[in-house]
Structures are given as structure tokens and as C-alpha cells.
Design a protein around this motif. Structure first.
Motif, mmCIF file in Angstrom:
data_model
loop_
_atom_site.group_PDB
_atom_site.id
_atom_site.type_symbol
_atom_site.label_atom_id
_atom_site.label_comp_id
_atom_site.label_asym_id
_atom_site.label_seq_id
_atom_site.Cartn_x
_atom_site.Cartn_y
_atom_site.Cartn_z
ATOM 1 N N PRO A 446 0.820 -1.211 0.000
ATOM 2 C CA PRO A 446 0.000 0.000 0.000
ATOM 3 C C PRO A 446 0.859 1.268 0.000
ATOM 4 O O PRO A 446 1.846 1.365 0.723
ATOM 5 C CB PRO A 446 -0.799 -0.116 1.309
ATOM 6 N N PHE A 447 0.471 2.246 -0.832
ATOM 7 C CA PHE A 447 1.183 3.528 -0.920
ATOM 8 C C PHE A 447 2.671 3.341 -1.244
ATOM 9 O O PHE A 447 3.505 4.137 -0.821
ATOM 10 C CB PHE A 447 1.058 4.324 0.381
ATOM 11 N N GLY A 448 3.025 2.313 -1.996
ATOM 12 C CA GLY A 448 4.435 2.082 -2.285
ATOM 13 C C GLY A 448 5.242 1.794 -1.042
ATOM 14 O O GLY A 448 6.408 2.195 -0.926
ATOM 15 N N PHE A 449 4.625 1.064 -0.106
ATOM 16 C CA PHE A 449 5.240 0.776 1.190
ATOM 17 C C PHE A 449 6.633 0.173 1.040
ATOM 18 O O PHE A 449 7.589 0.594 1.717
ATOM 19 C CB PHE A 449 4.328 -0.164 1.983
ATOM 20 N N ASN A 450 6.777 -0.810 0.159
ATOM 21 C CA ASN A 450 8.056 -1.510 0.028
ATOM 22 C C ASN A 450 9.162 -0.609 -0.506
ATOM 23 O O ASN A 450 10.343 -0.845 -0.238
ATOM 24 C CB ASN A 450 7.893 -2.732 -0.888
ATOM 25 N N GLU A 451 8.775 0.411 -1.261
ATOM 26 C CA GLU A 451 9.759 1.339 -1.798
ATOM 27 C C GLU A 451 10.150 2.407 -0.770
ATOM 28 O O GLU A 451 11.242 2.986 -0.831
ATOM 29 C CB GLU A 451 9.241 2.015 -3.065
ATOM 30 N N SER A 452 9.250 2.688 0.164
ATOM 31 C CA SER A 452 9.496 3.762 1.129
ATOM 32 C C SER A 452 10.249 3.290 2.363
ATOM 33 O O SER A 452 10.812 4.100 3.098
ATOM 34 C CB SER A 452 8.168 4.408 1.554
ATOM 35 N N VAL A 453 10.248 1.997 2.625
ATOM 36 C CA VAL A 453 11.003 1.458 3.761
ATOM 37 C C VAL A 453 11.973 0.404 3.250
ATOM 38 O O VAL A 453 11.694 -0.302 2.294
ATOM 39 C CB VAL A 453 10.074 0.846 4.833
ATOM 40 N N LYS A 454 13.113 0.324 3.906
ATOM 41 C CA LYS A 454 14.113 -0.665 3.482
ATOM 42 C C LYS A 454 13.724 -2.071 3.907
ATOM 43 O O LYS A 454 14.129 -3.058 3.301
ATOM 44 C CB LYS A 454 15.481 -0.294 4.057
ATOM 45 N N ARG A 455 12.924 -2.163 4.967
ATOM 46 C CA ARG A 455 12.493 -3.480 5.431
ATOM 47 C C ARG A 455 11.324 -3.307 6.393
ATOM 48 O O ARG A 455 11.109 -2.225 6.955
ATOM 49 C CB ARG A 455 13.625 -4.217 6.149
ATOM 50 N N ILE A 456 10.575 -4.394 6.584
ATOM 51 C CA ILE A 456 9.556 -4.436 7.623
ATOM 52 C C ILE A 456 10.253 -4.846 8.914
ATOM 53 O O ILE A 456 10.955 -5.858 8.960
ATOM 54 C CB ILE A 456 8.445 -5.448 7.273
ATOM 55 N N VAL A 457 10.094 -4.041 9.949
ATOM 56 C CA VAL A 457 10.731 -4.366 11.220
ATOM 57 C C VAL A 457 10.133 -5.673 11.735
ATOM 58 O O VAL A 457 8.914 -5.776 11.924
ATOM 59 C CB VAL A 457 10.520 -3.235 12.246
ATOM 60 N N PRO A 458 10.940 -6.713 11.975
ATOM 61 C CA PRO A 458 10.394 -8.005 12.419
ATOM 62 C C PRO A 458 9.863 -7.939 13.840
ATOM 63 O O PRO A 458 10.243 -7.066 14.632
ATOM 64 C CB PRO A 458 11.599 -8.951 12.310
ATOM 65 N N TYR A 459 9.015 -8.897 14.159
ATOM 66 C CA TYR A 459 8.334 -8.919 15.450
ATOM 67 C C TYR A 459 9.307 -8.812 16.620
ATOM 68 O O TYR A 459 9.085 -8.035 17.555
ATOM 69 C CB TYR A 459 7.506 -10.202 15.583
ATOM 70 N N ASP A 460 10.383 -9.594 16.601
ATOM 71 C CA ASP A 460 11.286 -9.642 17.754
ATOM 72 C C ASP A 460 11.980 -8.314 18.012
ATOM 73 O O ASP A 460 12.423 -8.052 19.137
ATOM 74 C CB ASP A 460 12.327 -10.755 17.558
ATOM 75 N N GLU A 461 12.097 -7.468 16.997
ATOM 76 C CA GLU A 461 12.656 -6.132 17.181
ATOM 77 C C GLU A 461 11.575 -5.112 17.515
ATOM 78 O O GLU A 461 11.846 -4.110 18.186
ATOM 79 C CB GLU A 461 13.393 -5.681 15.918
#
Length: 604
Positions: A446-461
Motif C-alpha cells: 500500500p502507498f508504495g510501502f516496500n519502496e518507502s522502507v528498506k524493510r519491515i521491522v520483524p516482530y522480535d525487534e
């Protein structure tokens, strides 16, 4: 002569032993009888209901004094800390623990030494700005940043946290350098239990496939959007990831103005009453057709009071699915600045302790719910206390023969929150939610999410449970428990899942790991539902052999889910249908592949 009790008959050592014994007896009595000084284990819910609209009331604690409406004088010299939050009823526990927007006399927050201000902010972008402003001040050396419109923490839907934390982390890295500052989930204080929902025509409920070609207004990345996605995917529907196009064979979304859930409701109303449309480029099979479709909005994903606005304004609409069905999906989640929180752990833990204690009182005593509704109305400066009281419990309505539901919230006590994160029973419900939503973000972009962030912060972090575990001397109360003892009849959702098995075998192929994880995550979010599984084969082999194979394959899926912690009592039926109910022709390889499937139906 004894020097402690000033007696002639006892030695000092004897007197000291007597004092120790007496002191131990006194402290033991205080520990036993004082409701705020003991940790109780999570217990299965009894049937003792104070209000028959409630599902989780069980009296185990002494009623505490209600907070006054006058501001506290005893914490005014303590550093002021702020939390910003949407106007959301599932935050009632933390608000009443504070006595209102600012800490009041006699409140639990005051008793725990916290000077807290809760600020209403309905725009996601402004919540982010407030937390960013706090970090900017903290970075300049302010130990307790107090600038107007800044907050060390925000509260939002837990299923919206992967989007919020990942985009916020990227902004922090860009501004201050990689990993200098972080925001993390530090706990949860409640749960949406029907308040957040997908609204549409009743046909979507009767036949979910009729949602194909619909356009739904929603705040993308937010929890209500997730509710709609869960319903679509649980029913095997495709979702169009591009908000600038229209796919007649998929569910389509329109991003609501200003990321505002009230706008989601208003856009549906405006489209249905005034004929307002959205120009979208038509796409079929992933290719543009060259046509532009002026599409009306057919439904919306919103929460209270957005739901009430729609039902008041429109005929022919109802709640299709809500967080009452996906009951673990949307926890009231506190997201705080990590670096500040680890410097002030007692403040963070005491905020949570106050909220969870007040919530435990709300679960047991109607007077606390009444006081909470007063505090909520004042904090949000919106509606009346009666409105918030009624909406917390959930309300039913009917218009032109169509029934609908509004509101519905729950609050967490300590036993609830320990269970929700899997600390007491090993089933981490929030991790299932977080991982599933992360998958949606990655796949739908959504909204070019993958282009705007380098990664999805994983649960454990993203999640730090230290502050919950750091709470001491609290009456834990009793945790909510799902009841699987009754036969379920109503179909909530039914999806056909193509799970790969080894040829002629019931052994699940490794290539189906992601599909099984998606199924598990959806089932954990809808923990109150019972399950029906049906195995199906193509027509290769004998009829009898296919009955046996389909049964064993359905059972293999059950075994996988049970290994992940889903109890046997939740499975209402497991049936092998063999080759009897094909959905495609068996004359082609692609048709036979579609016929080899497991149908999972959620029942309530």
C-alpha cells in the motif's frame, strides 16, 4: 532483659524471633487480603456475569475507590509524560486509570506516581509527528521532553503497528542515523471487540464472493483495512493492490482522505447519497484495458463512531465482519520510544500497571465502567458518557429489516495481557497478528510501502515485553477464555486452500509452509470460532482410495494446526469428501490441481 520489647522474662534474641514471626503474619495477611498486592494466575472464565451484555466478567477482587474528577496535586511536581491516541473506546482502561485526560486525585496513575496526559489525535500522520517531536527534544538532551504536541508514546491498533513502526523506523534512520532511535510495542491495554468493522450490503455476508468488483474506503495500513483483508482472504477472494486501478474480479480499496477513519464513513455516505465516484483505470488479469471506470464506493472499513454515522445515514447496509469475529486481531497497543523507555522503565511499567489494574476493575464492577465512560467523554471531548458506556458494551440496531451492530470493546487485565503475548500459555496471539499483517504489507504494497522502507521491522525487534514482565504487586485477575463446548452453526468465512502434498500421500509438502502459516495466523486472530475442515481430491485413482486420501490430508492439516497450539476441541468436524465436489474440470492438469484442496470453514 530484652531490649526490643523491654521485658524481663525474655532475652533479646527471643524477642527478635517473636517480632519476626508477628511481622511475617501481618505482611502475609496484607498480601492475601489487599487486592492490589498479589499476582493471580490466569483462570478459566466462570459464568458469573454482572451485566448480561458482558462476556468476561468474573469477580475475584475487592472494589477499589473510583478516581475523582479533580486534578492530582501529589504528582504535579513529577515530570509530565504524554501519550497520544485515537478516539477509541478500547482505551477506556488506561483513561479511567488516569481519571481523565490528566491525572486526577485518587487515580491509580496518581497512586503509582505517574503524571500523565492523554491527548486525542485521530490522524495517523500527526501521531507520528508527535512522537518524532518528542525524539527531537530528547536528542537535544531533554530528559523529559515537554513541548506542546509531543508524546513519548502513542496508542493505536496493534495490527497497524507493522506499518507504523516500519515507516517510523525508516524516518528515524533517515533523520538521526541508522538505529540511533527506535519505537517499540511495550504492551497492550485492551482490545477491539466488534468496534472495528467492514460495512457493506448484506449480500457480502450471505455470499462473500459477491464482494468481487467492490470498492471499499479505508485507511490503508490501519487495522480496519486488515479486518477487510482478513475477510477477503479467509473467503478466497483476490485483492487489488493498486489503489489507482479497478479490478472487477477482485476487492478494491480507496485510501481515505487524511488517513482518517471518519472520512472512510463519510466517503461511503457521500458516494451512496450524492453519487460521488472515484475515477479508476480498469485492469483485467493484471493488464490495463484502456478504460476509466467512475466507481462508486460500495463499503467502508471504519470504527465507532464511523459505524453509527453510516447506519444513521444509509439504508441497506450492515456490518459484514468485525473484530468480534477476528477477536485477537486488534489490541489497544502502546508504542513507545525505546531509548527513553529503557532510561525510565518504572514510569512505563507503572503506566501499564495502572491501566491493567483499572481494566480488572472494569471487568468486574459496573461502577468502574460508568466512571470510565465519563473519563473517555472528557478525554475525547466527544459525545456523552452514556454514548461511550453503551458503545463499549456494543449495541444492536435494525433499519428497514436489516440488523446491524455498533461498538463493542474489551479491556485487558494483567492475566489477559500475559496470555495475549503467549507468556502464560505459549500461544503468542500478537505475533500471529503482526506476522500476518507484515505479509499483507509486503504483498499488497500500500502507498508504495516496500519502496518507502528498506524493510519491515520483524516482530522480535518491534515488540519489547520487558515493561509488562517488570510489573510487580498486581492483582492479575482472570484471563478471557474461548468457549468451544457449544455446537457452532453460522458460517463466518469459508476458504479453499491449495495445500500441496507428496504424491499419493498425506504428507504436507514443504512448498506449502507459507500457506499453512497464513491459515494459522488467520485462525489465531479469530480464536473464538470453531472449525470445519474438508479434504478434496481430483478423480485420479479409485473413489474409495480418494475418500481415504482426502480424509488423511484434512487430518494432516489438523495435526499441523494442533502442533502450533490450536486445541482439538476447536475442530467441530474433519471430513474427507474425496472426488465428489470438484470446482474445476478433471480433464486438465490445472483443473485437477485446483480440485486437490482443503476447505477451511470458520463457524460461530
Amino acid at each position: 532483659m530484652g531490649k526490643i520489647l523491654r521485658t524481663k522474662k525474655l532475652t533479646t534474641l527471643s524477642e527478635l524471633l517473636i517480632v519476626i514471626i508477628l511481622l511475617g503474619a501481618i505482611l502475609g495477611a496484607v498480601y492475601y487480603f489487599a487486592p492490589g498486592l498479589r499476582v493471580g494466575e490466569a483462570k478459566q472464565l466462570d459464568e458469573l456475569n454482572i451485566n448480561k451484555e458482558e462476556v468476561d466478567n468474573v469477580t475475584t477482587s475487592e472494589k477499589l475507590e473510583l478516581p475523582s474528577t479533580s486534578l492530582s496535586s501529589s504528582v504535579k511536581d513529577k515530570p509530565l509524560v504524554r501519550i497520544a491516541a485515537y478516539a477509541w473506546n478500547a482505551q477506556s482502561g488506561i483513561i479511567v486509570s488516569n481519571g481523565g485526560p490528566k491525572t486526577t486525585k485518587g487515580s491509580l496513575m496518581e497512586q503509582n506516581g505517574v503524571n500523565l496526559e492523554i491527548i486525542r489525535q485521530d490522524w495517523l500522520s500527526e501521531l507520528r509527528n508527535m512522537q518524532m517531536k518528542f525524539i527531537e527534544e530528547f536528542d537535544r538532551g531533554e530528559e523529559f521532553p515537554d513541548a506542546d504536541k509531543s508524546a513519548f508514546a502513542i496508542m493505536m491498533m496493534g495490527d497497524g503497528a507493522p506499518f507504523y513502526i516500519s515507516t517510523m523506523q525508516q524516518a528515524l534512520d533517515d533523520k538521526f542515523g541508522k538505529d540511533k532511535y527506535h519505537v517499540q510495542v511495550v504492551g497492550a491495554v485492551g482490545l477491539s471487540y466488534g468496534e472495528d468493522k467492514l460495512i457493506g450490503p448484506p449480500s457480502w455476508k450471505v455470499d462473500p464472493k459477491s464482494m468481487k468488483g467492490s470498492l471499499i474506503s479505508a485507511v490503508l495500513g490501519d487495522g480496519d483495512w486488515v479486518t477487510a483483508l482478513n475477510y477477503a482472504f479467509a473467503n478466497g477472494l483476490k485483492v487489488n493492490p493498486d489503489v489507482t486501478t479497478y479490478d472487477p474480479d477482485a476487492v478494491n480499496f480507496y485510501p481515505s482522505q487524511d488517513d482518517d477513519y471518519i472520512k472512510s464513513a463519510e466517503e461511503l455516505i457521500k458516494s451512496q447519497k450524492a453519487g460521488w465516484t472515484v475515477p479508476l483505470k480498469e485492469v483485467k488479469n493484471g493488464k490495463l484495458t484502456g478504460k476509466t471506470i467512475n466507481k462508486k464506493v460500495d463499503g467502508c472499513a471504519t470504527w465507532t463512531p464511523g459505524d453509527k454515522m453510516v447506519f444513521d445515514a444509509l439504508n441497506g447496509f450492515t456490518d459484514i465482519i468485525s473484530t468480534r469475529e477476528f477477536n485477537n486481531q486488534m489490541a489497544t497497543t502502546v508504542i513507545a520510544v525505546k531509548e527513553w523507555s529503557v532510561k525510565h522503565p518504572d514510569i512505563v511499567s507503572n503506566i501499564l500497571k495502572s491501566a491493567l489494574t483499572a481494566s480488572n476493575q472494569m471487568k468486574q464492577y459496573d461502577e468502574w465502567q460508568v466512571r470510565a465512560s465519563e473519563a473517555v467523554a472528557k478525554t475525547y471531548d466527544m459525545e456523552t458518557p452514556k454514548y461511550w458506556y453503551d458503545m463499549f458494551k456494543g449495541q444492536k440496531g435494525s433499519k428497514n429489516g436489516i440488523d446491524y451492530n455498533m461498538g463493542g470493546s474489551r479491556v485487558f487485565n494483567y492475566a489477559d495481557v500475559m496470555q495475549y503475548y503467549g507468556i502464560t500459555d505459549g500461544t503468542n496471539r500478537y505475533k500471529a497478528v503482526y506476522n500476518q499483517v507484515s505479509s499483507y504489507l509486503s504483498e499488497l504494497n500500500p502507498f508504495g510501502f516496500n519502496e518507502s522502507v528498506k524493510r519491515i521491522v520483524p516482530y522480535d525487534e518491534a515488540v519489547n515485553l520487558y515493561f509488562v514482565k517488570n510489573i510487580n504487586d498486581i492483582d492479575a485477575g482472570s484471563a478471557y477464555k474461548a468457549d468451544y463446548t457449544k455446537e457452532a452453526e453460522e458460517v463466518l468465512a469459508s476458504g479453499e486452500w491449495n495445500i500441496n502434498f507428496d504424491t499419493g500421500s498425506a504428507n504436507i509438502s514443504g512448498s506449502s509452509a507459507k500457506t499453512l502459516e497464513t491459515i494459522y495466523n488467520l485462525l489465531i486472530q479469530a480464536e473464538d470460532t470453531k472449525l470445519r475442515l474438508e479434504g478434496h481430491t481430483d478423480d485420479t485413482g479409485s473413489t474409495e482410495a480418494n475418500y481415504d486420501l482426502s480424509q488423511r490430508r484434512a487430518q494432516s492439516v489438523v495435526n499441523f494446526l494442533r502442533s502450533k497450539g490450536i486445541p482439538q476441541s476447536r475442530f467441530q468436524s474433519v471430513i474427507g469428501k474425496g472426488e465428489d465436489e470438484p470446482i474445476e474440470t478433471n480433464t486438465t492438469a490445472s483443473g485437477r490441481a485446483k480440485n486437490r484442496r482443503v476447505v477451511i470453514t470458520l463457524l460461530k
